[in-house]
Design a protein around this motif. Structure first.
Motif, PDB file in Angstrom:
ATOM      1  N   ASP A  14       0.818  -1.216   0.000  1.00 54.46           N
ATOM      2  CA  ASP A  14       0.000   0.000   0.000  1.00 54.46           C
ATOM      3  C   ASP A  14       0.854   1.269   0.000  1.00 54.46           C
ATOM      4  O   ASP A  14       0.794   2.080  -0.917  1.00 54.46           O
ATOM      5  CB  ASP A  14      -0.954  -0.016   1.187  1.00 54.46           C
ATOM      6  N   ARG A  15       1.664   1.433   1.051  1.00 54.64           N
ATOM      7  CA  ARG A  15       2.528   2.623   1.133  1.00 54.64           C
ATOM      8  C   ARG A  15       3.899   2.362   0.520  1.00 54.64           C
ATOM      9  O   ARG A  15       4.724   3.263   0.459  1.00 54.64           O
ATOM     10  CB  ARG A  15       2.678   3.056   2.591  1.00 54.64           C
ATOM     11  N   ARG A  16       4.137   1.116   0.119  1.00 54.23           N
ATOM     12  CA  ARG A  16       5.408   0.723  -0.479  1.00 54.23           C
ATOM     13  C   ARG A  16       6.589   0.993   0.453  1.00 54.23           C
ATOM     14  O   ARG A  16       7.680   1.357   0.025  1.00 54.23           O
ATOM     15  CB  ARG A  16       5.608   1.406  -1.846  1.00 54.23           C
ATOM     16  N   GLN A  17       6.342   0.807   1.733  1.00 54.77           N
ATOM     17  CA  GLN A  17       7.389   0.988   2.731  1.00 54.77           C
ATOM     18  C   GLN A  17       8.226  -0.281   2.854  1.00 54.77           C
ATOM     19  O   GLN A  17       7.703  -1.399   2.813  1.00 54.77           O
ATOM     20  CB  GLN A  17       6.772   1.329   4.091  1.00 54.77           C
ATOM     21  N   ALA A  48       2.149  -3.245   9.276  1.00 55.55           N
ATOM     22  CA  ALA A  48       1.748  -3.519   7.897  1.00 55.55           C
ATOM     23  C   ALA A  48       1.288  -4.948   7.671  1.00 55.55           C
ATOM     24  O   ALA A  48       1.087  -5.361   6.530  1.00 55.55           O
ATOM     25  CB  ALA A  48       2.913  -3.195   6.952  1.00 55.55           C
ATOM     26  N   VAL A 168       6.380   9.773  -0.293  1.00 52.27           N
ATOM     27  CA  VAL A 168       6.140   8.389   0.104  1.00 52.27           C
ATOM     28  C   VAL A 168       6.867   8.039   1.390  1.00 52.27           C
ATOM     29  O   VAL A 168       6.284   7.464   2.313  1.00 52.27           O
ATOM     30  CB  VAL A 168       6.558   7.416  -1.018  1.00 52.27           C
ATOM     31  N   THR A 169       8.137   8.407   1.470  1.00 56.48           N
ATOM     32  CA  THR A 169       8.961   7.948   2.594  1.00 56.48           C
ATOM     33  C   THR A 169       9.407   9.071   3.528  1.00 56.48           C
ATOM     34  O   THR A 169      10.197   8.838   4.437  1.00 56.48           O
ATOM     35  CB  THR A 169      10.210   7.231   2.057  1.00 56.48           C
ATOM     36  N   ARG A 170       8.930  10.298   3.309  1.00 55.07           N
ATOM     37  CA  ARG A 170       9.304  11.479   4.090  1.00 55.07           C
ATOM     38  C   ARG A 170      10.717  11.957   3.793  1.00 55.07           C
ATOM     39  O   ARG A 170      10.926  13.106   3.468  1.00 55.07           O
ATOM     40  CB  ARG A 170       9.122  11.251   5.598  1.00 55.07           C
TER      41      ARG A 170
END
Length: 248
Positions: A14-17, A48, A168-170
């Motif tokens: 979803d967030r690709r983290q 997640a 996305v990742t800050r």
């Protein structure tokens, strides 16, 4: 040969983290391989819904074997492949490279799952370090950067900068050409440690260069191989709770 450490990273969709979820300690000479989940797996479960691997069904288990685990073995090219020599050349490796060296270089990428592999960055006694990675995200930069990327040459110097507004990742670590075209990023799972080299390290002691450029039909994930060198002041890389084995 000195035992080596690789980490297994998982990306949630979803967030690709990215989360570092596992640690592989390998001694190829002694045929000794050890896999343990890390604190990053616990965090990935909580944040997640990370599903434990079928091959490693218990979080608090110490897995050992005399043969490389299939999860990792299946990410290494078959030594009988006719294109083996070209494949290793794309990774800037010689024909004598062992499976751990290949995994450290190719990232263990497979189109069928959400895992990648990366080596532990080793800090020398003087604080210096060196690491290699394939450029990430280059397909998403603008057309001018794409054109500049097509003109890269092996040995060309690059700039490394910290991006604090990544949606996305800050924060992220950008890779730029010396004429200031932003051509992509360092892998997200390396961003925190590389950022420490930029923020808390020795600014004039880090540099990056193009090692290899692999045109098609090489996989897009292995298009531009980069080497980054730097120095930390007292910082120990990949030593936080995400990287610590759940089982000592």
């Amino acid at each position: 040969m000195t035992p080596r450490t690789l980490f297994l990273a998982w990306q949630e969709k979803d967030r690709r983290q990215w989360f570092p979820v596992g640690r592989l300690d390998a001694d190829v000479t002694r045929r000794a391989y050890r896999f343990r989940y890390t604190g990053g797996a616990k965090r990935a479960q909580a944040e997640a819904g990370f599903p434990l691997l079928i091959e490693f069904p218990e979080l608090e288990e110490d897995y050992r074997t005399s043969r490389l685990f299939p999860l990792f073995r299946n990410r290494v090219i078959n030594p009988g492949r006719p294109d083996l020599k070209e494949y290793l050349r794309n990774l800037d490796l010689g024909h004598e490279a062992d499976p751990i060296e290949i995994l450290a270089a190719n990232g263990g990428y497979r189109a069928t799952d959400a895992y990648e592999v990366f080596p532990k960055i080793e800090r020398e006694d003087d604080g210096s370090f060196s690491c290699r990675f394939f450029l990430h995200g280059w397909r998403h930069v603008n057309s001018a950067a794409q054109e500049r990327l097509a003109r890269l040459t092996p040995g060309e110097g690059l700039y490394v900068t910290l991006e604090l507004t990544n949606p996305v990742t800050r924060f992220a670590v950008q890779i730029q050409t010396e004429d200031y075209f932003m051509i992509g990023w360092a892998p997200r799972y390396l961003a925190a440690d590389l950022a420490m080299a930029l923020v808390a390290g020795v600014p004039d002691r880090y540099s990056a260069r193009v090692v290899r450029i692999n045109p098609q039909p090489a996989p897009s994930k292995q298009r531009v191989l980069i080497e980054l060198q730097g120095r930390w002041n007292g910082y120990e890389p990949m030593n936080g709770s995400d990287y610590q084995p759940v089982v000592d």
